[in-house]
Design a protein around this motif. Structure first.
Motif, PDB file in Angstrom:
ATOM      1  N   GLN A  42     -32.464  27.703 -54.054  1.00 58.60           N
ATOM      2  CA  GLN A  42     -31.726  26.452 -54.234  1.00 58.60           C
ATOM      3  C   GLN A  42     -30.226  26.672 -54.050  1.00 58.60           C
ATOM      4  O   GLN A  42     -29.537  25.829 -53.470  1.00 58.60           O
ATOM      5  CB  GLN A  42     -32.025  25.838 -55.605  1.00 58.60           C
ATOM      6  CG  GLN A  42     -33.400  25.204 -55.689  1.00 58.60           C
ATOM      7  CD  GLN A  42     -33.555  24.054 -54.706  1.00 58.60           C
ATOM      8  OE1 GLN A  42     -32.742  23.137 -54.658  1.00 58.60           O
ATOM      9  NE2 GLN A  42     -34.615  24.107 -53.906  1.00 58.60           N
TER      10      GLN A  42
ATOM     11  N   ARG B  81     -29.460  26.958 -50.350  1.00 54.75           N
ATOM     12  CA  ARG B  81     -29.437  25.632 -49.723  1.00 54.75           C
ATOM     13  C   ARG B  81     -28.178  24.856 -50.095  1.00 54.75           C
ATOM     14  O   ARG B  81     -27.605  24.140 -49.277  1.00 54.75           O
ATOM     15  CB  ARG B  81     -30.688  24.854 -50.114  1.00 54.75           C
ATOM     16  CG  ARG B  81     -31.934  25.429 -49.474  1.00 54.75           C
ATOM     17  CD  ARG B  81     -33.156  24.668 -49.884  1.00 54.75           C
ATOM     18  NE  ARG B  81     -34.352  25.336 -49.381  1.00 54.75           N
ATOM     19  CZ  ARG B  81     -35.563  24.884 -49.541  1.00 54.75           C
ATOM     20  NH1 ARG B  81     -35.761  23.747 -50.195  1.00 54.75           N
ATOM     21  NH2 ARG B  81     -36.591  25.545 -49.072  1.00 54.75           N
ATOM     22  N   ALA B  82     -27.744  24.991 -51.338  1.00 50.59           N
ATOM     23  CA  ALA B  82     -26.516  24.303 -51.775  1.00 50.59           C
ATOM     24  C   ALA B  82     -25.303  24.842 -51.025  1.00 50.59           C
ATOM     25  O   ALA B  82     -24.429  24.071 -50.607  1.00 50.59           O
ATOM     26  CB  ALA B  82     -26.327  24.472 -53.284  1.00 50.59           C
TER      27      ALA B  82
ATOM     28  N   LEU C 262     -25.247  26.143 -48.025  1.00 51.82           N
ATOM     29  CA  LEU C 262     -25.305  25.594 -46.667  1.00 51.82           C
ATOM     30  C   LEU C 262     -24.873  24.127 -46.663  1.00 51.82           C
ATOM     31  O   LEU C 262     -24.129  23.691 -45.773  1.00 51.82           O
ATOM     32  CB  LEU C 262     -26.710  25.747 -46.083  1.00 51.82           C
ATOM     33  CG  LEU C 262     -27.219  27.185 -45.914  1.00 51.82           C
ATOM     34  CD1 LEU C 262     -28.652  27.168 -45.396  1.00 51.82           C
ATOM     35  CD2 LEU C 262     -26.313  28.001 -45.007  1.00 51.82           C
ATOM     36  N   ALA C 263     -25.296  23.369 -47.671  1.00 48.74           N
ATOM     37  CA  ALA C 263     -24.939  21.948 -47.768  1.00 48.74           C
ATOM     38  C   ALA C 263     -23.441  21.749 -48.009  1.00 48.74           C
ATOM     39  O   ALA C 263     -22.898  20.697 -47.662  1.00 48.74           O
ATOM     40  CB  ALA C 263     -25.749  21.270 -48.872  1.00 48.74           C
ATOM     41  N   MET C 264     -22.780  22.766 -48.600  1.00 52.45           N
ATOM     42  CA  MET C 264     -21.333  22.677 -48.845  1.00 52.45           C
ATOM     43  C   MET C 264     -20.519  23.007 -47.605  1.00 52.45           C
ATOM     44  O   MET C 264     -19.289  23.010 -47.651  1.00 52.45           O
ATOM     45  CB  MET C 264     -20.936  23.623 -49.979  1.00 52.45           C
ATOM     46  CG  MET C 264     -21.367  23.133 -51.340  1.00 52.45           C
ATOM     47  SD  MET C 264     -20.736  24.190 -52.674  1.00 52.45           S
ATOM     48  CE  MET C 264     -21.959  25.481 -52.711  1.00 52.45           C
TER      49      MET C 264
END
Length: 180
Positions: A90, A93-94, A96-98
């Motif tokens: 998780q 993924r966070a 990468l999302a940032m």
């Protein structure tokens, strides 16, 4: 707080251990660290690192740590923020999302010693060899380059063969893989 460090590639790891023993420095048991490094989208190796935030996701014995480092004066004098993470996937993924991208994976075996004013690390970095790293945490108003000079003087006093590098492990690993 800022983490200020110096790093040396060591030609003779056994001589380093002898120098430590002569000083009464005992290293911890070896710990395997698996680090995934990340850089902001748009940043590329060779670009300036000063003021740019880089992150790392580290796994040690099934525990995960998220670290953000932002080089202040040079690549080894950084503002640092670090916290434990419950779920590595998780957090990945966070990150990468940032707006970060995964760059290189760094595998190393680390042994440490804590002295009154510094932390000492001996790292066996996969694909690179043995490194001696000295770190000191300082407040933001302390000049990092002055601290680096003090740490370098300590290394010189050990009278070991080592080549100082101003590069971070991710840059060294990337350069090694690019030339392979």
């Amino acid at each position: 707080m800022r983490e200020v460090e110096v790093k040396y590639q060591v030609q003779d790891p056994e001589a380093l251990l002898v120098a430590f023993k002569a000083r009464g420095i005992e290293l911890s048991a070896p710990v395997h660290q698996d680090d995934q490094a990340y850089a902001p989208e748009g940043w590329r190796y060779g670009d300036n690192k000063l003021g740019v935030s880089f992150v790392r996701l580290r796994t040690v014995d099934g525990r995960y740590t998220f670290t953000l480092k932002r080089p202040a004066e040079n690549a080894l004098s950084c503002d640092e923020y670090e916290t434990a993470v419950a779920d590595r996937e998780q957090m990945h993924r966070a990150i990468l999302a940032m707006g970060y991208r995964a760059t290189v994976r760094i595998a190393k075996v680390r042994r440490t010693a804590t002295l009154p004013d510094l932390e000492l690390c001996v790292d066996e970095v996969a694909g690179l060899g043995t490194f001696l790293e000295l770190e000191r945490m300082v407040s933001g108003d302390v000049p990092g380059e002055a601290v680096q000079a003090e740490l370098a003087a300590f290394v010189a006093s050990l009278e070991i063969e080592g080549t100082r590098t101003d590069e971070t492990y991710d840059s060294l690993v990337r350069a090694a893989s690019a030339s392979a």
